[in-house]
Design a protein around this motif. Structure first.
Motif, PDB file in Angstrom:
ATOM      1  N   LEU A  37       0.802  -1.117   0.012  1.00  0.00           N
ATOM      2  CA  LEU A  37      -0.133  -0.010   0.100  1.00  0.00           C
ATOM      3  C   LEU A  37       0.905   1.152   0.107  1.00  0.00           C
ATOM      4  CD1 LEU A  37      -3.027   0.423   0.137  1.00  0.00           C
ATOM      5  CD2 LEU A  37      -2.915   0.916   2.629  1.00  0.00           C
ATOM      6  N   VAL A  38       1.940   1.284   0.788  1.00  0.00           N
ATOM      7  CA  VAL A  38       2.786   2.322   1.090  1.00  0.00           C
ATOM      8  C   VAL A  38       3.424   2.668  -0.253  1.00  0.00           C
ATOM      9  CG1 VAL A  38       4.860   3.220   1.823  1.00  0.00           C
ATOM     10  CG2 VAL A  38       3.331   2.119   3.384  1.00  0.00           C
ATOM     11  N   VAL A  39       3.999   1.459  -1.147  1.00  0.00           N
ATOM     12  CA  VAL A  39       4.735   1.530  -2.142  1.00  0.00           C
ATOM     13  C   VAL A  39       3.763   2.123  -3.354  1.00  0.00           C
ATOM     14  CG1 VAL A  39       5.719   0.238  -4.319  1.00  0.00           C
ATOM     15  CG2 VAL A  39       6.356  -0.136  -1.747  1.00  0.00           C
ATOM     16  N   VAL A  40       2.520   1.630  -3.446  1.00  0.00           N
ATOM     17  CA  VAL A  40       1.653   2.248  -4.369  1.00  0.00           C
ATOM     18  C   VAL A  40       1.431   3.734  -4.076  1.00  0.00           C
ATOM     19  CG1 VAL A  40      -0.796   1.869  -5.273  1.00  0.00           C
ATOM     20  CG2 VAL A  40       0.774  -0.115  -5.071  1.00  0.00           C
ATOM     21  N   THR A  41       1.000   3.936  -2.945  1.00  0.00           N
ATOM     22  CA  THR A  41       0.765   5.554  -2.610  1.00  0.00           C
ATOM     23  C   THR A  41       2.118   6.254  -3.164  1.00  0.00           C
ATOM     24  OG1 THR A  41      -0.316   4.686  -0.732  1.00  0.00           O
ATOM     25  CG2 THR A  41      -0.131   7.003  -1.049  1.00  0.00           C
ATOM     26  N   LEU A  42       3.389   5.729  -2.846  1.00  0.00           N
ATOM     27  CA  LEU A  42       4.370   6.553  -3.104  1.00  0.00           C
ATOM     28  C   LEU A  42       4.440   6.896  -4.677  1.00  0.00           C
ATOM     29  CD1 LEU A  42       7.133   5.358  -0.672  1.00  0.00           C
ATOM     30  CD2 LEU A  42       5.964   7.464  -0.775  1.00  0.00           C
ATOM     31  N   LEU A  43       4.372   5.758  -5.243  1.00  0.00           N
ATOM     32  CA  LEU A  43       4.436   5.675  -6.907  1.00  0.00           C
ATOM     33  C   LEU A  43       3.073   6.596  -7.498  1.00  0.00           C
ATOM     34  CD1 LEU A  43       4.983   2.063  -7.604  1.00  0.00           C
ATOM     35  CD2 LEU A  43       6.456   3.980  -8.259  1.00  0.00           C
ATOM     36  N   LEU A  44       1.917   6.764  -6.861  1.00  0.00           N
ATOM     37  CA  LEU A  44       0.919   7.711  -7.185  1.00  0.00           C
ATOM     38  C   LEU A  44       1.527   9.131  -7.016  1.00  0.00           C
ATOM     39  CD1 LEU A  44      -1.656   6.539  -8.214  1.00  0.00           C
ATOM     40  CD2 LEU A  44      -2.612   7.304  -6.171  1.00  0.00           C
ATOM     41  N   ILE A  45       1.951   9.391  -5.868  1.00  0.00           N
ATOM     42  CA  ILE A  45       2.449  10.635  -5.463  1.00  0.00           C
ATOM     43  C   ILE A  45       3.383  10.998  -6.435  1.00  0.00           C
ATOM     44  CG2 ILE A  45       3.576  11.909  -3.669  1.00  0.00           C
ATOM     45  CD1 ILE A  45       2.325  10.530  -1.645  1.00  0.00           C
ATOM     46  N   GLN A  46       4.418  10.178  -6.710  1.00  0.00           N
ATOM     47  CA  GLN A  46       5.369  10.501  -7.759  1.00  0.00           C
ATOM     48  C   GLN A  46       4.921  10.763  -9.132  1.00  0.00           C
ATOM     49  OE1 GLN A  46       8.374   7.654  -8.537  1.00  0.00           O
ATOM     50  NE2 GLN A  46       9.725   9.220  -9.051  1.00  0.00           N
ATOM     51  N   TYR A  47       3.862  10.122  -9.315  1.00  0.00           N
ATOM     52  CA  TYR A  47       3.259  10.382 -10.633  1.00  0.00           C
ATOM     53  C   TYR A  47       2.329  11.635 -10.698  1.00  0.00           C
ATOM     54  CZ  TYR A  47      -0.227   9.689 -14.666  1.00  0.00           C
ATOM     55  OH  TYR A  47      -0.829   9.742 -15.887  1.00  0.00           O
ATOM     56  N   ILE A  48       1.819  12.098  -9.702  1.00  0.00           N
ATOM     57  CA  ILE A  48       1.237  13.091  -9.748  1.00  0.00           C
ATOM     58  C   ILE A  48       2.154  14.373  -9.694  1.00  0.00           C
ATOM     59  CG2 ILE A  48      -0.494  14.708  -8.509  1.00  0.00           C
ATOM     60  CD1 ILE A  48      -2.031  12.163  -7.428  1.00  0.00           C
ATOM     61  N   GLY A  49       3.218  14.298  -9.014  1.00  0.00           N
ATOM     62  CA  GLY A  49       4.150  15.004  -8.894  1.00  0.00           C
ATOM     63  C   GLY A  49       4.825  15.342 -10.436  1.00  0.00           C
ATOM     64  N   ASN A  50       4.934  14.412 -10.968  1.00  0.00           N
ATOM     65  CA  ASN A  50       5.651  14.466 -12.372  1.00  0.00           C
ATOM     66  C   ASN A  50       4.710  15.349 -13.287  1.00  0.00           C
ATOM     67  OD1 ASN A  50       7.661  13.108 -11.687  1.00  0.00           O
ATOM     68  ND2 ASN A  50       7.251  11.065 -12.672  1.00  0.00           N
ATOM     69  N   LEU A  51       3.436  15.039 -13.085  1.00  0.00           N
ATOM     70  CA  LEU A  51       2.543  15.708 -13.850  1.00  0.00           C
ATOM     71  C   LEU A  51       2.778  17.449 -13.756  1.00  0.00           C
ATOM     72  CD1 LEU A  51      -1.087  14.095 -13.663  1.00  0.00           C
ATOM     73  CD2 LEU A  51       0.676  14.202 -15.617  1.00  0.00           C
ATOM     74  N   LEU A  52       3.245  17.633 -12.543  1.00  0.00           N
ATOM     75  CA  LEU A  52       3.426  19.051 -12.152  1.00  0.00           C
ATOM     76  C   LEU A  52       4.917  19.719 -12.432  1.00  0.00           C
ATOM     77  CD1 LEU A  52       0.805  19.402  -9.268  1.00  0.00           C
ATOM     78  CD2 LEU A  52       0.529  20.363 -11.690  1.00  0.00           C
ATOM     79  N   VAL A  53       5.716  18.703 -12.636  1.00  0.00           N
ATOM     80  CA  VAL A  53       7.314  19.116 -12.897  1.00  0.00           C
ATOM     81  C   VAL A  53       7.330  20.094 -13.864  1.00  0.00           C
ATOM     82  CG1 VAL A  53       9.456  18.421 -13.706  1.00  0.00           C
ATOM     83  CG2 VAL A  53       8.243  17.106 -11.748  1.00  0.00           C
ATOM     84  N   TYR A  54       8.283  21.376 -13.475  1.00  0.00           N
ATOM     85  CA  TYR A  54       8.450  22.403 -14.534  1.00  0.00           C
ATOM     86  C   TYR A  54       9.348  21.880 -15.322  1.00  0.00           C
ATOM     87  CZ  TYR A  54       6.075  24.912 -10.858  1.00  0.00           C
ATOM     88  OH  TYR A  54       5.135  25.444  -9.883  1.00  0.00           O
ATOM     89  N   LYS A  55       8.943  21.856 -16.654  1.00  0.00           N
ATOM     90  CA  LYS A  55       9.437  21.479 -17.835  1.00  0.00           C
ATOM     91  C   LYS A  55       9.729  22.326 -18.930  1.00  0.00           C
ATOM     92  CE  LYS A  55       8.842  16.396 -17.225  1.00  0.00           C
ATOM     93  NZ  LYS A  55       7.897  15.412 -17.570  1.00  0.00           N
ATOM     94  N   ASN A  56       8.678  23.032 -19.359  1.00  0.00           N
ATOM     95  CA  ASN A  56       8.735  23.648 -20.448  1.00  0.00           C
ATOM     96  C   ASN A  56       9.091  25.038 -20.504  1.00  0.00           C
ATOM     97  OD1 ASN A  56       8.136  21.268 -21.835  1.00  0.00           O
ATOM     98  ND2 ASN A  56       5.765  21.592 -21.057  1.00  0.00           N
ATOM     99  N   PHE A  57      10.157  25.391 -20.739  1.00  0.00           N
ATOM    100  CA  PHE A  57      10.487  27.092 -20.820  1.00  0.00           C
ATOM    101  C   PHE A  57      10.172  27.733 -21.948  1.00  0.00           C
ATOM    102  CE2 PHE A  57      13.137  24.837 -17.477  1.00  0.00           C
ATOM    103  CZ  PHE A  57      13.073  25.934 -16.577  1.00  0.00           C
ATOM    104  N   TYR A  58       9.608  28.775 -21.826  1.00  0.00           N
ATOM    105  CA  TYR A  58       9.498  29.844 -23.046  1.00  0.00           C
ATOM    106  C   TYR A  58       9.459  31.234 -22.487  1.00  0.00           C
ATOM    107  CZ  TYR A  58       4.827  30.486 -21.406  1.00  0.00           C
ATOM    108  OH  TYR A  58       3.692  30.719 -20.254  1.00  0.00           O
TER     109      TYR A  58
END
Ligand code: UDH
Ligand code: NGS
Length: 430
Positions: A37-58
């Protein structure tokens, strides 16, 4: 390792599960469940976090003293809400610092609070937008004009026209000016919608001329005055100023400027970055806070091709309110991002005044804003009609006196849905 087995000599009804645990099995099954459960939760948090990672500069622009502004965009969904984030970053002596972020939900922008959190990854390289910082002419003005102070105190005294004329004698007729010793990097015109605000205009020009000159801009000022006989129409005056200014010179950047707003920071550069810019972000009247996220009123800066691309301001807003919200929708519906410099820079003092008698709130403005999209293409620069009564190159500005036929503007098929409204009916029958 854990494994389960079935004994062959036991009847099927009595099948018994036996469990063998190897030396690696350090916990029983209930612990394993929790671990999973902890591993799945951590993976989920990382996944959501990745969606909000600052990537595209313009949109990287240098805007003062070795300081760069850049929009850092990211898109993603968090808890089902679509979000976009932009970071405002200053680079001072090679060090990147994030001043604040704009989080945008469903394409609207919210004001940002200044903060010093570092949001960029250490390996980020910032490249400066060379379209404004290089050129063939060797005598270009420096990209950072010398002598800018940052915070300035506006002069709110209303000098006479004679005093102003003497004070700004280097301004060419029509309110045009350019630096003598170098070639300006920016060819800008200021459009001021106007009626019956002589004192405000004197105060504004007394602040604006020295401000623009310090920024070494090649500029012209156009005051578009609406003649009596129709309700005030800020949107149309902006469109008219835009069109008439381009007849005078090949400007690349237009700044639409209310007459009652005085800049409080000379690092607030009057030029056009890659995206349309809302300039009057922090006004004393609103306690230096942006009243709402999508606001695009007061002062705005657009490149000429951007203004053409959005078909300008709407023409159908007579009286106070709504035309700036419609314009904001137009700009965003074309895929532009409304950008804002930090509140410390985009700071203004508003000259105190009451609501103007000839500019009562427009009672249909909310319905107009709600249905704005249906008129983006048909109402604007493309169909504008006005009479240029007089044009004068006055010492400190170009004066355009224009007549607007309110009835004619509103008598169009796309206004049919409002014809039962008493306010409109009244105008149409007059
Ligand atoms: N303007 C004129 N004359 C008018 C009306 C408007 O010149 O009769 C121009 C002027 O450039 C002004 C701009 O249009 O800055 C916007 O109009 P506004 O100043 O009336 O609108 P704003 O929303 O202020 O900035 C509303 C008045 C707030 C009164 C608060 C009283 N406590
Ligand atoms: C909104 C108006 C805008 C106006 C803004 C700020 O409500 O036109 O207030 O006004 N929109 C509508 O009325 C639909 S201010 O407080 O500066 O007078 O710009």
């Amino acid at each position: 390792m854990c494994s389960a087995g079935v004994s062959a000599d036991v009847p099927a009804t009595q099948v018994k599960m036996t469990t063998k645990c190897s030396w690696t099995c350090l916990m029983d099954r209930s612990h394993l469940k929790w671990l999973l459960l902890v591993v799945v939760t951590l993976l989920l948090i990382q996944y959501i976090g990745n969606l909000l990672v600052y990537k595209n500069f313009y949109n990287v622009t240098q805007y003062f003293n070795g300081v760069y502004w850049l929009g850092q965009a990211v898109s993603g969904s968090l808890y089902g809400v679509h979000q976009k984030k932009m970071a405002h970053i200053l680079k001072v002596n090679g060090t990147l610092t994030t001043l604040g972020t704009n989080t945008t939900n469903s394409n609207t922008t919210v004001s940002m609070d200044l903060q010093t959190t570092m949001l960029v990854q250490p390996n980020v390289t910032v490249t400066v937008d060379t379209s404004t910082s290089s050129g063939k002419d060797g005598n270009l003005c420096p990209s950072t004009p010398p002598g800018l102070k940052g915070r300035i105190v506006p002069d709110t005294t209303a000098a006479t026209w004679e005093t102003l004329q003497a004070k700004y004698s280097t301004v060419e007729p029509g309110g045009r000016w350019r630096p003598k010793d170098c070639t300006s990097r920016h060819h800008v015109y200021i459009v001021i919608p106007y009626r019956d605000r002589d004192e405000h205009l004197r105060i504004l020009l007394n602040n604006l001329h020295p401000f623009l000159q310090k920024q070494q801009l090649d500029y012209g000022i156009y005051v578009v005055e609406q003649a009596e006989g129709s309700h005030f129409n800020r949107g149309m005056l902006m469109n008219i100023g835009f069109i008439e200014g381009l007849r005078v010179s090949n400007y690349s950047c237009v700044i639409f400027h209310d007459v009652d707003l005085l800049p409080e920071n000379d690092n607030n550069f009057y030029s056009c970055p890659q995206q349309p810019r809302h300039m009057s972000v922090a006004i004393d009247k609103f306690n230096y806070r942006l009243p709402y996220a999508s606001l695009f009123g007061g002062i705005t800066a657009l490149r000429v091709e951007q203004m053409k691309n959005v078909n300008g301001y709407p023409n159908v807003y007579f009286g106070w309110g709504g035309e700036d919200d419609d314009f904001s929708d137009r700009v965003r519906s074309k895929g532009y991002q409304i950008t804002r410099y930090p509140a410390e820079v985009s700071r203004y003092k508003m000259i105190k005044h009451n609501k103007d008698k000839s500019n009562p709130p427009n009672p249909v403005r909310f319905s107009l804003v709600r249905t704005a999209k249906s008129r983006f293409k048909v109402d604007g620069l493309q169909n504008i009609q006005y009479e240029l009564v007089k044009k004068e190159e006055r010492p400190l500005y170009t004066w355009l006196n224009v007549k607007i036929d309110e009835k004619k503007v509103l008598q169009t098929s796309y206004m049919n849905q409002f014809k039962t409204n008493p306010w409109l009916r009244n105008i149409l029958k007059s």
